[in-house]
Design an enzyme around this catalytic site. Structure first.
Site, PDB file in Angstrom:
ATOM      1  N   ARG A   1      31.510 -79.981   4.180  1.00  0.00           N
ATOM      2  CA  ARG A   1      31.827 -80.313   2.789  1.00  0.00           C
ATOM      3  C   ARG A   1      32.673 -79.192   2.188  1.00  0.00           C
ATOM      4  O   ARG A   1      32.168 -78.113   1.880  1.00  0.00           O
ATOM      5  CB  ARG A   1      30.555 -80.524   1.955  1.00  0.00           C
ATOM      6  CG  ARG A   1      30.876 -80.793   0.487  1.00  0.00           C
ATOM      7  CD  ARG A   1      29.751 -81.479  -0.271  1.00  0.00           C
ATOM      8  NE  ARG A   1      28.589 -80.638  -0.504  1.00  0.00           N
ATOM      9  CZ  ARG A   1      27.600 -80.955  -1.350  1.00  0.00           C
ATOM     10  NH1 ARG A   1      27.659 -82.087  -2.037  1.00  0.00           N
ATOM     11  NH2 ARG A   1      26.566 -80.162  -1.485  1.00  0.00           N
TER      12      ARG A   1
ATOM     13  N   ASP B   1      20.669 -76.336  -6.823  1.00  0.00           N
ATOM     14  CA  ASP B   1      22.013 -75.901  -6.465  1.00  0.00           C
ATOM     15  C   ASP B   1      22.913 -76.082  -7.676  1.00  0.00           C
ATOM     16  O   ASP B   1      22.434 -76.275  -8.798  1.00  0.00           O
ATOM     17  CB  ASP B   1      22.533 -76.635  -5.230  1.00  0.00           C
ATOM     18  CG  ASP B   1      22.744 -78.133  -5.468  1.00  0.00           C
ATOM     19  OD1 ASP B   1      22.564 -78.614  -6.605  1.00  0.00           O
ATOM     20  OD2 ASP B   1      23.122 -78.830  -4.500  1.00  0.00           O
TER      21      ASP B   1
END
Length: 535
Positions: free
Chosen positions: A163, A443
């Site tokens: 990613r 996150d």
């Protein structure tokens, strides 16, 4: 991609430290490739970022996001499909995780996250590329200095999905002709350049997760980057495979279009649930009627989230693509069996909802959750995927924009949001992009929900149900300062000077972001220059 597409001489410069074991990653050939990507696509990237700003102004003025009239032909054409998934991606079951076969845990797919779970210090992004280089070749290994325990890859390894960072972020440590290059192109370019040929020998190819796209035109840019990169190294188009994270409210109205643009490279869409909630609040920020309750009340059973899932599964399966579920953020609760069982029950319920909704795989945040998720998926989806099942769908634009009505705004919710944002930003400034907190993994996406919720509440002076008082910017400033002092005192008492400095800066940044007259688009963009300076 021919070098003739570059109209000016390229001056590619690395401004971060280059250690000996970085030199093969930042080789002259790799830097030239990065320079060509930048020169070929940077103007389009900037144009698309400007389009985001213009579109936000329309939403602020009262225009609702909606299905695009000019692309109705893509949605209405029932004939087209994405390219079938390669054999090594037929079974996606659990991403970032492990699948159990014959009593032995073996990897299926693993997402290497250079985005929301990574603080993009120069050391982190370069070491990340070194690790990807070694992992692709099966040579990555680690020995713990504390325990002496050695770790290495098994003979059978996971399919690696990378990613990269989103289109909105820059990589300040590499410039092309004096301009910062796109972080997305930096992350993609280095991984692809160094590893495509090794993967080809294994009968595979580079696989990516594409984050935070807001329109099919941004997907088109990725597709053009893929084609150009494949042409440059001389491999067949379609060698690259990509899953698009569907994590913005605007992209929800363009699911068909995003798959269409990426159809030769697509392996489906993924419910990026936390960023999607963040995007919903951010895009609707100017509307008092769109004020949301405490974060804990905005889950996958909220009507607008159910509609999002229903449309995504229907769209993906209609086009022959995987529909991936979202991440279970729970982590093991050690030394408390009751809380541990509560957490596992939440994971089981979440994964049962996903597989019954038609998802072909899911994510977990911690290896200890693998068994729980796999038990649910193995029971209800014994085959590799359920792409052949196209559930009915009647989702409307109004369904996707339905504001959550269950739950209230409370002083406890306000304090929790402030704490999560402070702790996360402090950790991020110290080089850590993922932290355990309150038995969950936080996150950038979850910190962003906390940040924009507080800004939204203060902007509209939302009333807290338990105190009867309104959230104001002055109250938020005071609370952030008080909580920041508390965290700094704890760091000072422990003797952690780095943590103390990080909390001092985080307190200022969070206070400013939560009370600014205009909402900042991304906290990582605001904080990034501080880790560049530190580097």
């Amino acid at each position: 991609m021919d070098a003739s597409c570059v109209t000016a001489a390229m001056d590619v410069r690395v401004h971060g430290a280059v250690l000996d074991h970085h030199r093969h990653i930042l080789s002259p050939g790799a830097l030239r490739f990065l320079g060509i990507l930048h020169s070929s696509f940077e103007l389009r990237r900037q144009s698309l970022l400007a389009a985001r700003v213009a579109r936000q102004a329309e939403f602020d003025a009262g225009l609702d996001p909606g299905f695009r009239a000019e692309t109705a032909w893509i949605r209405d054409d029932a004939a087209w499909r994405v390219r079938p998934p390669p054999e090594d991606l037929l079974d996606r079951y659990v991403c970032m995780s492990i699948k159990q076969e014959n009593g032995v845990f073996s990897s299926v797919t693993y997402m290497a996250d250079l985005e929301d779970s990574t603080s993009p210090t120069w050391a982190n992004v370069v070491e990340g590329q070194v690790n990807l280089y070694d992992a692709t070749r099966g040579t990555i290994a680690y020995t713990s200095a504390a325990t002496g325990k050695a770790y290495k890859l098994n003979d059978k390894t996971a399919v690696l999905l990378v990613r990269p960072r989103g289109w909105h972020l820059d990589e300040a440590h590499v410039t092309v002709n004096g301009a910062r290059m796109s972080a997305a192109l930096f992350d993609f370019g280095l991984y692809f350049f160094h590893n495509h040929h090794v993967l080809a020998v294994k009968g595979s190819g580079p696989c990516f997760y594409l984050p935070k796209m807001e329109s099919h035109l941004e997907a088109r840019l990725w597709n053009d980057v893929f084609n150009a990169a494949q042409d440059y190294v001389g491999v067949e188009r379609g060698t690259i495979r990509a899953t698009a994270l569907l994590e913005t409210i605007t992209a929800a109205f363009e699911m068909d279009e995003i798959l269409y643009e990426l159809r030769d490279h697509s392996t489906g869409l993924n419910c990026g649930r936390w960023d999607y909630i963040f995007s919903f609040i951010k895009k609707m920020r100017a509307r008092r009627a769109c004020v949301t309750p405490d974060r804990k009340h905005i889950g996958m059973t909220a009507p607008f989230m159910r509609a999002y899932v229903e449309l995504l599964v229907h769209t993906c399966h209609k086009r022959g693509a995987h529909a991936m579920g979202g991440m279970a953020a729970q982590i093991p609760v050690k030394h408390d069996p009751e809380l541990q069982e509560q957490a596992m029950a939440q994971v089981r319920a979440d994964k049962l909802r996903e597989v019954e909704a038609g998802h072909d795989g899911t994510w977990v945040a911690h290896p200890a959750l693998v068994g729980v998720a796999m038990d649910i998926f193995n029971e209800h989806m014994p085959q590799p995927n359920q792409i052949d099942k196209v559930p009915p769908c009647s989702v409307t634009a109004s369904d996707l924009l339905a504001v959550p009505t269950l739950g209230t705004i409370t002083s406890a919710g306000l304090t929790e949001n402030v704490d999560v944002c402070l702790e996360y930003v402090a950790a991020w400034l110290s080089g850590n992009g993922c932290i355990p907190m309150n038995h969950k993994m936080e996150d950038a996406a979850t910190a962003e929900i906390s940040r924009v919720q507080v800004w939204q509440w203060a902007e509209h002076e939302a009333v807290m149900s338990d105190t009867g008082t309104a959230v104001t910017r002055d109250i938020v400033k005071q609370l952030v300062s008080e909580r920041g002092v508390k965290f700094q005192a704890e760091a000072r008492e422990s003797g952690d000077v780095q943590r103390l400095r990080s909390f001092a800066l985080a307190t200022k940044l969070v206070r400013d972001m939560m009370t600014a007259p205009q909402l900042d688009e991304f906290l990582t963009s605001i904080a990034y220059n501080h880790i560049v300076t530190a580097a």
